[in-house]
Write a protein that holds these residues in place. Structure first.
Motif, short mmCIF file in Angstrom:
data_model
loop_
_atom_site.label_atom_id
_atom_site.label_comp_id
_atom_site.label_asym_id
_atom_site.label_seq_id
_atom_site.Cartn_x
_atom_site.Cartn_y
_atom_site.Cartn_z
N PHE A 4 0.83 -1.20 0.00
CA PHE A 4 0.00 0.00 0.00
C PHE A 4 0.86 1.25 0.00
O PHE A 4 0.61 2.19 -0.76
N LEU A 5 1.88 1.28 0.84
CA LEU A 5 2.77 2.46 0.91
C LEU A 5 3.55 2.64 -0.39
O LEU A 5 3.75 3.77 -0.84
N LEU A 6 3.98 1.53 -0.98
CA LEU A 6 4.68 1.63 -2.26
C LEU A 6 3.75 2.12 -3.36
O LEU A 6 4.14 2.93 -4.20
N SER A 7 2.51 1.65 -3.35
CA SER A 7 1.53 2.12 -4.34
C SER A 7 1.24 3.61 -4.15
O SER A 7 1.11 4.35 -5.12
N LEU A 8 1.15 4.04 -2.90
CA LEU A 8 0.94 5.45 -2.61
C LEU A 8 2.12 6.28 -3.10
O LEU A 8 1.93 7.34 -3.71
N ALA A 9 3.33 5.80 -2.89
CA ALA A 9 4.52 6.51 -3.36
C ALA A 9 4.57 6.57 -4.88
O ALA A 9 4.94 7.60 -5.45
N LEU A 121 3.03 6.11 -17.82
CA LEU A 121 4.41 5.68 -18.07
C LEU A 121 5.23 5.65 -16.79
O LEU A 121 5.98 4.69 -16.53
N VAL A 122 5.11 6.68 -15.97
CA VAL A 122 5.86 6.72 -14.71
C VAL A 122 5.38 5.62 -13.78
O VAL A 122 6.19 4.96 -13.12
N SER A 123 4.07 5.38 -13.73
CA SER A 123 3.54 4.30 -12.89
C SER A 123 4.03 2.94 -13.36
O SER A 123 4.32 2.07 -12.54
N LEU A 124 4.11 2.76 -14.66
CA LEU A 124 4.61 1.49 -15.21
C LEU A 124 6.05 1.24 -14.78
O LEU A 124 6.40 0.16 -14.30
N VAL A 125 6.89 2.26 -14.95
CA VAL A 125 8.31 2.11 -14.58
C VAL A 125 8.47 1.93 -13.07
O VAL A 125 9.19 1.04 -12.61
N MET A 126 7.79 2.78 -12.30
CA MET A 126 7.91 2.70 -10.84
C MET A 126 7.34 1.39 -10.28
O MET A 126 7.88 0.84 -9.34
N SER A 127 6.26 0.91 -10.87
CA SER A 127 5.67 -0.35 -10.40
C SER A 127 6.59 -1.53 -10.68
O SER A 127 6.68 -2.45 -9.87
N SER A 128 7.28 -1.49 -11.81
CA SER A 128 8.23 -2.57 -12.08
C SER A 128 9.39 -2.55 -11.09
O SER A 128 9.90 -3.59 -10.70
N ILE A 129 9.79 -1.35 -10.67
CA ILE A 129 10.86 -1.25 -9.67
C ILE A 129 10.37 -1.71 -8.31
O ILE A 129 11.05 -2.46 -7.61
N ARG A 132 10.08 -5.44 -7.68
CA ARG A 132 11.34 -6.10 -7.33
C ARG A 132 11.66 -5.93 -5.85
O ARG A 132 12.27 -6.78 -5.23
N ILE A 133 11.25 -4.79 -5.29
CA ILE A 133 11.52 -4.53 -3.88
C ILE A 133 10.61 -5.36 -3.00
O ILE A 133 11.06 -6.02 -2.06
N ALA A 134 9.33 -5.33 -3.27
CA ALA A 134 8.36 -6.07 -2.46
C ALA A 134 7.42 -6.83 -3.38
O ALA A 134 6.36 -6.33 -3.76
N PRO A 135 7.80 -8.05 -3.79
CA PRO A 135 6.93 -8.80 -4.71
C PRO A 135 5.61 -9.17 -4.03
O PRO A 135 5.52 -9.31 -2.82
N GLU A 136 4.58 -9.31 -4.86
CA GLU A 136 3.26 -9.67 -4.35
C GLU A 136 3.26 -11.12 -3.89
O GLU A 136 3.86 -11.98 -4.53
N ARG A 137 2.58 -11.36 -2.79
CA ARG A 137 2.44 -12.74 -2.29
C ARG A 137 1.24 -13.36 -2.94
O ARG A 137 0.20 -12.77 -3.07
N ARG A 138 1.38 -14.62 -3.30
CA ARG A 138 0.26 -15.33 -3.94
C ARG A 138 -0.11 -16.52 -3.13
O ARG A 138 0.55 -17.14 -2.46
#
Length: 138
Positions: A4-9, A121-129, A132-138
């Motif tokens: 959530f915090l990463l998405s907010l950032a 575009l910025v969201s795409l690049v930042m989300s890919s970064i 890598r930092i906090a991968p989603e749990r499945r």
């Protein structure tokens, strides 16, 4: 909580980059938002709150609008998605008029559409970064 915090950032950085690149977008802070003595800290809080508002609009309203506009999105081969994203930015701008910080967009067909492309575009690049930092749990 980390996701959530990463998405907010990501949302805050995407909005900041659109405001920085486009002359028709601006963020203003009212005097009631001055929580800190430092102007930079107040600006960071403003962009964080705008990122939270933008994320809420994208989470609640965007799926409904995307579903209802599915026929025209198919006819335009997906290009109508840019208009939907611009409309979500315009809605965020309108909703922010009720908050102590305002996101101003002067014109829809120039500023909001290009801002939607920049934010995507910025969201795409930042989300890919951030994946890598906090991968989603499945």
């Amino acid at each position: 909580m980390t996701r959530f915090l990463l998405s907010l950032a990501v949302n805050a950085i995407a909005l900041w980059s659109a405001v920085w690149l486009l002359p028709g977008m601006d963020v203003t802070l009212s005097s009631s938002l001055h929580l800190f003595d430092d102007q930079t800290a107040n600006t960071v809080v403003a962009y964080a709150l705008l990122g939270l508002l933008f994320g809420a609009v994208n989470a609640v309203i965007r799926p409904i609008v995307a579903f209802l506009s599915l026929p025209i999105t198919c006819l335009t081969l997906g290009l109508f998605t840019v208009i939907i994203n611009a409309a979500m930015l315009a809605l965020t701008s309108w909703l922010s008029s009720f908050l102590p910080m305002q996101l101003h967009i002067d014109r829809f067909f120039f500023t909001a559409v290009f801002a939607a492309v920049i934010v995507s575009l910025v969201s795409l690049v930042m989300s890919s970064i951030t994946n890598r930092i906090a991968p989603e749990r499945r």
